[in-house]
Design a protein around this motif. Structure first.
Motif, PDB file in Angstrom:
ATOM      1  N   MET A 128     -15.991   2.310 -26.668  1.00 36.53           N
ATOM      2  CA  MET A 128     -16.625   3.522 -26.173  1.00 36.53           C
ATOM      3  C   MET A 128     -18.124   3.420 -26.434  1.00 36.53           C
ATOM      4  N   ASN A 129     -18.920   3.390 -25.365  1.00 33.14           N
ATOM      5  CA  ASN A 129     -20.354   3.180 -25.518  1.00 33.14           C
ATOM      6  C   ASN A 129     -21.083   4.401 -26.065  1.00 33.14           C
ATOM      7  N   ASP A 130     -20.609   5.599 -25.732  1.00 38.08           N
ATOM      8  CA  ASP A 130     -21.301   6.822 -26.147  1.00 38.08           C
ATOM      9  C   ASP A 130     -20.262   7.877 -26.525  1.00 38.08           C
ATOM     10  N   PRO A 131     -19.773   7.865 -27.757  1.00 39.13           N
ATOM     11  CA  PRO A 131     -18.703   8.803 -28.140  1.00 39.13           C
ATOM     12  C   PRO A 131     -19.138  10.262 -28.098  1.00 39.13           C
ATOM     13  N   ILE A 132     -20.409  10.541 -28.369  1.00 41.47           N
ATOM     14  CA  ILE A 132     -20.865  11.931 -28.310  1.00 41.47           C
ATOM     15  C   ILE A 132     -20.813  12.439 -26.871  1.00 41.47           C
ATOM     16  N   ALA A 133     -21.210  11.587 -25.923  1.00 33.40           N
ATOM     17  CA  ALA A 133     -21.134  11.973 -24.511  1.00 33.40           C
ATOM     18  C   ALA A 133     -19.686  12.194 -24.085  1.00 33.40           C
ATOM     19  N   ALA A 134     -18.768  11.389 -24.614  1.00 34.68           N
ATOM     20  CA  ALA A 134     -17.352  11.570 -24.292  1.00 34.68           C
ATOM     21  C   ALA A 134     -16.856  12.920 -24.800  1.00 34.68           C
ATOM     22  N   PHE A 135     -17.272  13.281 -26.012  1.00 35.75           N
ATOM     23  CA  PHE A 135     -16.907  14.591 -26.562  1.00 35.75           C
ATOM     24  C   PHE A 135     -17.447  15.714 -25.682  1.00 35.75           C
ATOM     25  N   GLU A 136     -18.708  15.611 -25.289  1.00 37.75           N
ATOM     26  CA  GLU A 136     -19.315  16.655 -24.461  1.00 37.75           C
ATOM     27  C   GLU A 136     -18.641  16.742 -23.098  1.00 37.75           C
ATOM     28  N   LYS A 137     -18.206  15.616 -22.574  1.00 36.42           N
ATOM     29  CA  LYS A 137     -17.521  15.610 -21.278  1.00 36.42           C
ATOM     30  C   LYS A 137     -16.193  16.355 -21.361  1.00 36.42           C
ATOM     31  N   ILE A 138     -15.453  16.134 -22.429  1.00 36.52           N
ATOM     32  CA  ILE A 138     -14.182  16.848 -22.611  1.00 36.52           C
ATOM     33  C   ILE A 138     -14.429  18.348 -22.701  1.00 36.52           C
ATOM     34  N   ARG A 139     -15.422  18.732 -23.495  1.00 31.10           N
ATOM     35  CA  ARG A 139     -15.740  20.161 -23.645  1.00 31.10           C
ATOM     36  C   ARG A 139     -16.172  20.771 -22.319  1.00 31.10           C
ATOM     37  N   ASP A 140     -17.064  20.099 -21.598  1.00 34.22           N
ATOM     38  CA  ASP A 140     -17.567  20.640 -20.333  1.00 34.22           C
ATOM     39  C   ASP A 140     -16.464  20.750 -19.292  1.00 34.22           C
ATOM     40  N   ASN A 141     -15.554  19.789 -19.272  1.00 33.85           N
ATOM     41  CA  ASN A 141     -14.448  19.850 -18.313  1.00 33.85           C
ATOM     42  C   ASN A 141     -13.522  21.025 -18.611  1.00 33.85           C
ATOM     43  N   PHE A 142     -13.311  21.294 -19.890  1.00 33.66           N
ATOM     44  CA  PHE A 142     -12.452  22.427 -20.245  1.00 33.66           C
ATOM     45  C   PHE A 142     -13.118  23.740 -19.849  1.00 33.66           C
ATOM     46  N   ILE A 143     -14.412  23.852 -20.105  1.00 36.80           N
ATOM     47  CA  ILE A 143     -15.132  25.071 -19.726  1.00 36.80           C
ATOM     48  C   ILE A 143     -15.130  25.242 -18.209  1.00 36.80           C
ATOM     49  N   LEU A 144     -15.289  24.139 -17.487  1.00 36.57           N
ATOM     50  CA  LEU A 144     -15.242  24.200 -16.026  1.00 36.57           C
ATOM     51  C   LEU A 144     -13.878  24.679 -15.546  1.00 36.57           C
ATOM     52  N   TYR A 145     -12.831  24.228 -16.224  1.00 41.71           N
ATOM     53  CA  TYR A 145     -11.484  24.687 -15.869  1.00 41.71           C
ATOM     54  C   TYR A 145     -11.354  26.196 -16.084  1.00 41.71           C
ATOM     55  N   VAL A 146     -11.867  26.691 -17.204  1.00 39.70           N
ATOM     56  CA  VAL A 146     -11.790  28.130 -17.482  1.00 39.70           C
ATOM     57  C   VAL A 146     -12.541  28.915 -16.410  1.00 39.70           C
ATOM     58  N   LYS A 147     -13.721  28.440 -16.037  1.00 34.94           N
ATOM     59  CA  LYS A 147     -14.511  29.135 -15.020  1.00 34.94           C
ATOM     60  C   LYS A 147     -13.802  29.125 -13.670  1.00 34.94           C
ATOM     61  N   THR A 148     -13.130  28.021 -13.365  1.00 34.27           N
ATOM     62  CA  THR A 148     -12.470  27.896 -12.064  1.00 34.27           C
ATOM     63  C   THR A 148     -11.175  28.697 -12.007  1.00 34.27           C
ATOM     64  N   ALA A 149     -10.373  28.600 -13.053  1.00 36.19           N
ATOM     65  CA  ALA A 149      -9.047  29.228 -13.036  1.00 36.19           C
ATOM     66  C   ALA A 149      -9.091  30.706 -13.395  1.00 36.19           C
ATOM     67  N   PHE A 150     -10.101  31.133 -14.147  1.00 32.31           N
ATOM     68  CA  PHE A 150     -10.142  32.514 -14.621  1.00 32.31           C
ATOM     69  C   PHE A 150     -11.476  33.175 -14.258  1.00 32.31           C
ATOM     70  N   GLY A 151     -11.910  32.954 -13.035  1.00 31.82           N
ATOM     71  CA  GLY A 151     -13.194  33.502 -12.606  1.00 31.82           C
ATOM     72  C   GLY A 151     -13.152  35.007 -12.395  1.00 31.82           C
ATOM     73  N   THR A 152     -14.256  35.675 -12.720  1.00 29.33           N
ATOM     74  CA  THR A 152     -14.394  37.111 -12.487  1.00 29.33           C
ATOM     75  C   THR A 152     -15.482  37.347 -11.440  1.00 29.33           C
ATOM     76  N   ARG A 153     -15.684  38.599 -11.081  1.00 26.59           N
ATOM     77  CA  ARG A 153     -16.665  38.932 -10.053  1.00 26.59           C
ATOM     78  C   ARG A 153     -18.027  39.281 -10.643  1.00 26.59           C
ATOM     79  N   PHE A 154     -18.212  39.067 -11.944  1.00 24.56           N
ATOM     80  CA  PHE A 154     -19.445  39.481 -12.614  1.00 24.56           C
ATOM     81  C   PHE A 154     -20.187  38.247 -13.137  1.00 24.56           C
ATOM     82  N   PRO A 155     -21.276  37.836 -12.475  1.00 22.28           N
ATOM     83  CA  PRO A 155     -22.009  36.631 -12.898  1.00 22.28           C
ATOM     84  C   PRO A 155     -22.498  36.697 -14.343  1.00 22.28           C
ATOM     85  N   GLY A 156     -22.958  37.864 -14.768  1.00 23.71           N
ATOM     86  CA  GLY A 156     -23.429  37.980 -16.144  1.00 23.71           C
ATOM     87  C   GLY A 156     -22.320  37.753 -17.148  1.00 23.71           C
ATOM     88  N   LEU A 157     -21.136  38.238 -16.824  1.00 20.78           N
ATOM     89  CA  LEU A 157     -19.977  38.029 -17.689  1.00 20.78           C
ATOM     90  C   LEU A 157     -19.600  36.552 -17.744  1.00 20.78           C
TER      91      LEU A 157
END
Length: 679
Positions: free
Chosen positions: A1-30
């Motif tokens: 693994m060339n960049d383990p910190i980047a791998a960690f951040e990728k896992i976190r960002d993908n999970f957050i993206l999943y939450v935004k996609t699957a549980f989106g609301t109509r309020f941008p500020g929220l």
């Protein structure tokens, strides 16, 4: 693994993206506040923890340097076979650790051994080397197998063969072709490797696949024992397939056979995909070892192992307990017992020859077997040995184990071994760490931060980093300059807690390595150092930076909570207040906090809570259950879908949102329900 910190951040960002996609609301500020909340340490994840792996004392010998004193019981030809075989994938040209050589010497003289050392010390190789030495002694004497069935390597994909086993649309006989049905040599379990959990089984399988299934290993077998292999078999809950191939009527069990066929097709496709990936990405060729090859040294299914037991059986204690009780698995143990007894040998040769047949019982992570669970495993091992006709001090038994905590001179450790295995006659071999030196100079930040922020690591990037280190602008000089920094001393010193090397958080390591710099820049510096560690291997330089283990902690989110008091002046006029990652009674502003819910169709939000009926027959919503006396036996269901109308209420903070005919889906009021009226 060339960049383990980047791998960690990728896992976190993908999970957050999943939450935004699957549980989106109509309020941008929220949405923005939720993402910011999820990125806070302790909500979705903790920051990475880094654990440098200390160096252990070297024996000064490579595999080729081993001599007769290191390989007792092997003649010159067998020594050469052993050296050439282990270099096919188990061990390269690196020098062996001192404890690995001692383990090899002691086991080959007939001793039970336990190797004690930390993570990354080569404990696995320490018990695999003597096992392979014993197996290599057998290989030249194995009889050449017969002609294999024409469909032994494609029965799961060959429709013509499958149709030939049918009569009409009904399966007349099983179309599974036994993997080793053409072999002549005596099949038996030569070694049982026992792990406490499946995750460790999968981890070690990759090493054995590389050792037994590499191209070099296949060539070695064709030269030394054509047609034969040393087979390994993983037997746990994921091994296909449970049940019998034939029904009690001796008719084929069609559903089970088709299930196995499907599993074989899936495994075949996965392995081929891994091979294609490796061909396109030569630097990532090790990905192949994460998948079983159906035409290699790994047993395909439970039925194949029941037909012909593997030479190396890998399992966990839960599955071993089941196997010992199950009739279908009885052939595995019976054939092993017969092999140990030498029942295939002429009577006049049996007593002398069978002594060379040795069963290896290998227990990894021995320190995890403690308390009641450890006692159960100890009794299980006694039952296993009895089933095989062995006892703890039997001359045909070798017990090998690894541990991170046992001590050679500790009386309690000796007593533990006696209680667990039934014998105290063990050699405890301790891995000795190299002495740790204190760093003499401060560590420069700029070159490592430069590597971390670079979009791509090229020769030019390394040349620029070399210039920052005050040397010539070439990649070679970069590595020379890094060698002079004594990174190993710096990194180990940054992880010393209570006089021992421990895992530390990324923040703590950054502060210790670069105490006079900005924290964010210091974290980038640590990231650059980790990348430098992998660059040594990529550029085929001798590693002077210690290997690292990165610990990443993620968790499932049970929900979010929000203040019932809306925030004033938000652009999207959201009808709720501040978000919280866990349940609480009141917000920072003194307002009630309830669980945040949303509508998956329109994206509006609701507040939910446990119902409390007041003496005035009104309903209050609470963030926790009002049934205090019922905790924990009668806790409310955790998932919203499983909560009942009686216990859980939903409040719609409509605000200034506009909807068409909201009365269509408005609940009846509580008082109206009690009085029997409709809303």
């Amino acid at each position: 693994m060339n960049d383990p910190i980047a791998a960690f951040e990728k896992i976190r960002d993908n999970f957050i993206l999943y939450v935004k996609t699957a549980f989106g609301t109509r309020f941008p500020g929220l949405e923005e506040e939720r993402e910011e909340l999820l990125r806070q340490p302790g909500v979705l994840n903790q920051e990475p923890w880094l654990e440098p792996l200390p160096s252990y004392q070297s024996s000064g010998k490579t595999i080729d340097d081993l001599d007769g004193s290191d390989l007792p019981g092997l003649n010159g030809h067998q020594q050469d076979l052993f050296k050439s075989f282990v270099k096919c994938g188990l061990f390269g040209d690196n020098k062996l650790h001192h404890h690995q050589v001692v383990m090899l010497q002691r086991v080959l003289t007939g001793r039970h051994c336990v190797v004690t050392a930390g993570t990354g010390s080569g404990k696995t190789e320490a018990f695999l080397l003597p096992l392979f030495a014993q197996l290599v002694k057998e290989v030249p004497g194995w009889s050449r197998p017969g002609q294999p069935h024409e469909h032994v390597h494609d029965w799961w994909n060959n429709r013509d063969w499958q149709d030939s086993c049918k009569k009409g649309n009904k399966l007349e006989r099983s179309f599974r072709v036994p993997q080793r049905g053409h072999e002549v040599r005596r099949s038996a379990v030569r070694a049982l490797i026992l792990y406490p959990m499946n995750a460790l089984v999968e981890d070690q399988l990759t090493r054995l696949r590389k050792a037994l299934n590499s191209d070099q290993a296949q060539t070695w077998f064709e030269e030394q024992s054509p047609g034969n292999r040393i087979y390994l078999g993983r037997y746990n809950g994921s091994t296909p397939v449970a049940g019998h191939e034939l029904r009690r009527t001796r008719n084929p069990h069609t559903e089970k056979i088709l299930e196995l066929c499907e599993r074989m097709q899936e495994a075949d496709k996965a392995y081929e995909a891994a091979c294609q990936h490796a061909r396109k990405n030569p630097r990532d060729c090790e990905v192949i070892d994460f998948f079983p090859s159906l035409n290699g040294a790994e047993m395909r299914s439970r039925w194949d192992m029941q037909d012909q037991p593997p030479d190396i059986l890998i399992t966990n204690f839960s599955m071993l307990s089941i196997m010992l009780m199950r009739e279908a698995d009885e052939p595995i143990f019976e054939k092993t017992r017969e092999w140990l007894e030498g029942e295939d040998l002429p009577a006049d040769q049996r007593a002398q020859t069978k002594e060379s047949r040795v069963f290896h019982l290998i227990v990894d992570e021995l320190h995890l077997y403690r308390g009641t669970a450890g006692a159960e495993v100890a009794y299980l091992l006694r039952l296993l040995l009895h089933r095989l006709g062995l006892h703890p001090d039997h001359p045909q038994l070798r017990i090998l184990a690894s541990s991170a905590s046992l001590k050679a001179q500790d009386q309690r450790s000796r007593q533990f071994l006696k209680d667990f295995f039934g014998s105290a006659d063990f050699d405890v071999i301790e891995g000795m760490q190299e002495p740790m030196l204190k760093p003499s100079t401060a560590l420069p930040l700029a070159p490592f931060e430069h590597l971390a922020v670079a979009s791509e690591i090229t020769d030019a990037t390394l040349a620029e980093a070399a210039e920052m280190l005050g040397t010539d602008s070439t990649p070679v000089r970069f590595f020379d300059a890094v060698d002079s920094l004594d990174l190993q001393a710096h990194l180990l010193d940054a992880c010393i807690i209570d006089r021992a090397v421990r895992a530390v958080s990324l923040t703590d390591m950054a502060k210790r390595l670069f105490p006079s710099h900005n924290l964010n820049a210091a974290k980038q510096g640590v990231r650059g150092i980790l990348m430098t560690s992998s660059l040594f291997e990529q550029y085929e330089r001798e590693r002077t930076v210690p290997s690292f283990r990165i610990h990443c902690f993620f968790r499932n989110i049970e929900g979010l909570w929000a203040s019932s008091k809306p925030l004033a002046g938000t652009p999207d006029n959201r009808p709720i207040g501040k978000l919280y990652p866990d349940t609480r009674i009141i917000s920072d502003g003194g307002h009630r906090v309830l669980e945040l819910l949303y509508c998956e169709h329109c994206g509006t939000v609701f507040l939910g809570g446990q119902k409390l009926v007041t003496p005035e027959q009104e309903i209050e919503l609470l963030s926790t259950t009002p049934d205090i006396e019922g905790i924990p036996e009668r806790q409310a269901a955790r998932f919203v879908e499983r909560r009942t109308y009686r216990e859980f209420g939903v409040f719609w903070p409509q605000g200034d949102q506009e909807y068409d005919k909201p009365s269509r889906w408005r609940h009846s009021k509580f008082r109206e329900i009690r009085r029997g009226r409709n809303a």
